[in-house]
Scaffold this motif. Structure first.
Motif, PDB file in Angstrom:
ATOM      1  N   THR A   1       2.732 -20.299  56.516  1.00  0.00           N
ATOM      2  CA  THR A   1       3.935 -19.659  56.001  1.00  0.00           C
ATOM      3  C   THR A   1       5.130 -20.071  56.843  1.00  0.00           C
ATOM      4  O   THR A   1       5.031 -20.187  58.071  1.00  0.00           O
ATOM      5  CB  THR A   1       3.812 -18.121  56.033  1.00  0.00           C
TER       6      THR A   1
ATOM      7  N   SER B   1      -9.037 -20.864  51.730  1.00  0.00           N
ATOM      8  CA  SER B   1      -7.643 -21.229  51.548  1.00  0.00           C
ATOM      9  C   SER B   1      -6.980 -21.213  52.926  1.00  0.00           C
ATOM     10  O   SER B   1      -6.767 -20.146  53.517  1.00  0.00           O
ATOM     11  CB  SER B   1      -6.947 -20.243  50.603  1.00  0.00           C
TER      12      SER B   1
ATOM     13  N   THR C   1       5.179 -20.683  51.351  1.00  0.00           N
ATOM     14  CA  THR C   1       3.763 -20.673  51.720  1.00  0.00           C
ATOM     15  C   THR C   1       3.079 -21.867  51.076  1.00  0.00           C
ATOM     16  O   THR C   1       3.233 -22.094  49.869  1.00  0.00           O
ATOM     17  CB  THR C   1       3.064 -19.383  51.254  1.00  0.00           C
ATOM     18  N   THR C   2       2.356 -22.627  51.880  1.00  0.00           N
ATOM     19  CA  THR C   2       1.565 -23.737  51.347  1.00  0.00           C
ATOM     20  C   THR C   2       0.124 -23.564  51.786  1.00  0.00           C
ATOM     21  O   THR C   2      -0.148 -23.029  52.867  1.00  0.00           O
ATOM     22  CB  THR C   2       2.099 -25.098  51.837  1.00  0.00           C
ATOM     23  N   ALA C   3      -0.810 -24.004  50.952  1.00  0.00           N
ATOM     24  CA  ALA C   3      -2.220 -23.769  51.235  1.00  0.00           C
ATOM     25  C   ALA C   3      -3.071 -24.922  50.738  1.00  0.00           C
ATOM     26  O   ALA C   3      -2.818 -25.491  49.664  1.00  0.00           O
ATOM     27  CB  ALA C   3      -2.685 -22.469  50.581  1.00  0.00           C
TER      28      ALA C   3
ATOM     29  N   LEU D   1       0.174 -29.305  55.500  1.00  0.00           N
ATOM     30  CA  LEU D   1       0.902 -28.162  54.958  1.00  0.00           C
ATOM     31  C   LEU D   1       2.378 -28.257  55.322  1.00  0.00           C
ATOM     32  O   LEU D   1       2.723 -28.513  56.481  1.00  0.00           O
ATOM     33  CB  LEU D   1       0.309 -26.857  55.497  1.00  0.00           C
TER      34      LEU D   1
ATOM     35  N   PHE E   1      -3.781 -21.658  55.027  1.00  0.00           N
ATOM     36  CA  PHE E   1      -2.382 -21.595  54.633  1.00  0.00           C
ATOM     37  C   PHE E   1      -1.421 -21.571  55.817  1.00  0.00           C
ATOM     38  O   PHE E   1      -1.791 -21.254  56.952  1.00  0.00           O
ATOM     39  CB  PHE E   1      -2.133 -20.384  53.723  1.00  0.00           C
TER      40      PHE E   1
END
Length: 320
Positions: A118, A114, A129-131, A70, A116
């Motif tokens: 942030t 999910s 934000t990546t998930a 991430l 994630f």
């Protein structure tokens, strides 16, 4: 129940310290959020018919090995980590029919996690934000059993077409979203721009939109979660609305899985609408570490011959 069991598997991680990153401090936010959505709020029972999410945000989740997959965000950004367990169910217009409704939406259910990260930058008033999303679509998610049980309890018509739902297949995906403040007025109005992209076996799309908040609230980027429920004191009360346009590349709930081709019924790619509008509006009431939200969501027709659809959503968030 399935969401709770999956979440409990993470509890052993919560007693250990998270790895340090002197360039990107770790957020201390700890919260649990539950969301329930159902189109019954508008007296309908088709398309997106029911959904639930359970989200845990905790600094110990930074220990999960998935953090290396991430994006970390800019230096100096505050890092937050969480996991959302999501269940959604979809049906055609008439669930009383015990046959395939050709040209209508297929039956479909999925369940996925999910995971994630942030990267929040209050000074620049922006967040990345990546998930990573992993799970499955198909009968194993329990859509038939859940909807049948609810309809029996409530005395509604029993769904009869779940035997034709999209078959079991894995879900693997990656999603990235970016939010940026466009304007703020007297600490009572905020307008944000949003962009998002998803690449995966469940949903592949690109989206852009706006979020408007008006009322009495803490600044959106005051913490890594956006609602400041982990550290805020006092009352918050405000309304918010979103508008988003999506360019659709793939939708497994309409087109079936990429990994198998034995689904009883799916829509042809030419039947899927490649441009979709989504919007929502609601009110939020928060006091200290508790936050309640009620909202309505709307989506434009997603396939040829479809109707637009709307549903209601209730959210409760507790910080600890």
């Amino acid at each position: 129940m399935r969401l709770l069991l999956l979440l409990f598997l993470l509890l052993p991680w919560l007693g250990h310290a998270a790895p340090a990153d002197t360039l990107r401090p770790l957020s201390a936010a700890r919260l649990l959020r539950y969301t329930y959505a159902n189109d019954l709020f508008f007296r309908t029972d088709y398309y997106f018919t029911q959904g639930m999410t359970l989200t845990l945000v905790h600094p110990a989740l930074a220990r999960l090995p998935t953090r290396h997959l991430l994006a970390a965000g800019a230096k100096g950004s505050t890092q937050g980590y969480g996991i959302t367990l999501r269940y959604d169910g979809f049906t055609p217009l008439r669930i009383q029919d015990a046959f395939i409704r050709v040209g209508d939406r297929p039956y479909a259910t999925y369940l996925y996690a999910s995971i994630f990260r942030t990267s929040n930058q209050p000074t620049r008033q922006q967040r990345l934000t990546t998930a990573l999303e992993i799970g499955f679509i198909g009968p194993a998610a329990g859509g038939k059993q859940l909807q049948t049980a609810i309809h029996r309890i409530t005395g509604n018509a029993e769904p009869r077409g779940w035997d034709y739902q999209i078959r079991n297949a894995p879900i693997v995906g990656y999603r990235a979203a970016f939010e940026k403040l466009l304007l703020a007025r007297a600490s009572h109005v905020e307008l944000l721009a949003t962009t998002e992209a998803s690449l995966g076996t469940l949903y592949t799309y690109a989206a852009t939109g706006l979020r408007l908040r008006a009322g009495y609230f803490h600044p959106y980027f005051a913490d890594s979660d956006g609602k400041k429920t982990s550290t805020s004191e006092g009352w918050q009360f405000y309304g918010q609305a979103t508008l988003e346009g999506r360019a659709i590349g793939y939708n497994a709930t309409l087109q079936g899985s990429l990994f198998r081709n034995n689904d009883p019924y799916i829509l042809a790619p030419t039947a899927v609408r490649r441009g979709v509008l989504r919007s929502s509006g609601g009110v939020v009431l928060a006091h200290n570490k508790l936050c309640f939200e009620a909202a309505a969501a709307w989506v434009s027709p997603e396939f040829a011959g479809a109707r637009s659809h709307r549903w209601g959503q209730l959210v409760i968030t507790a910080a600890f």
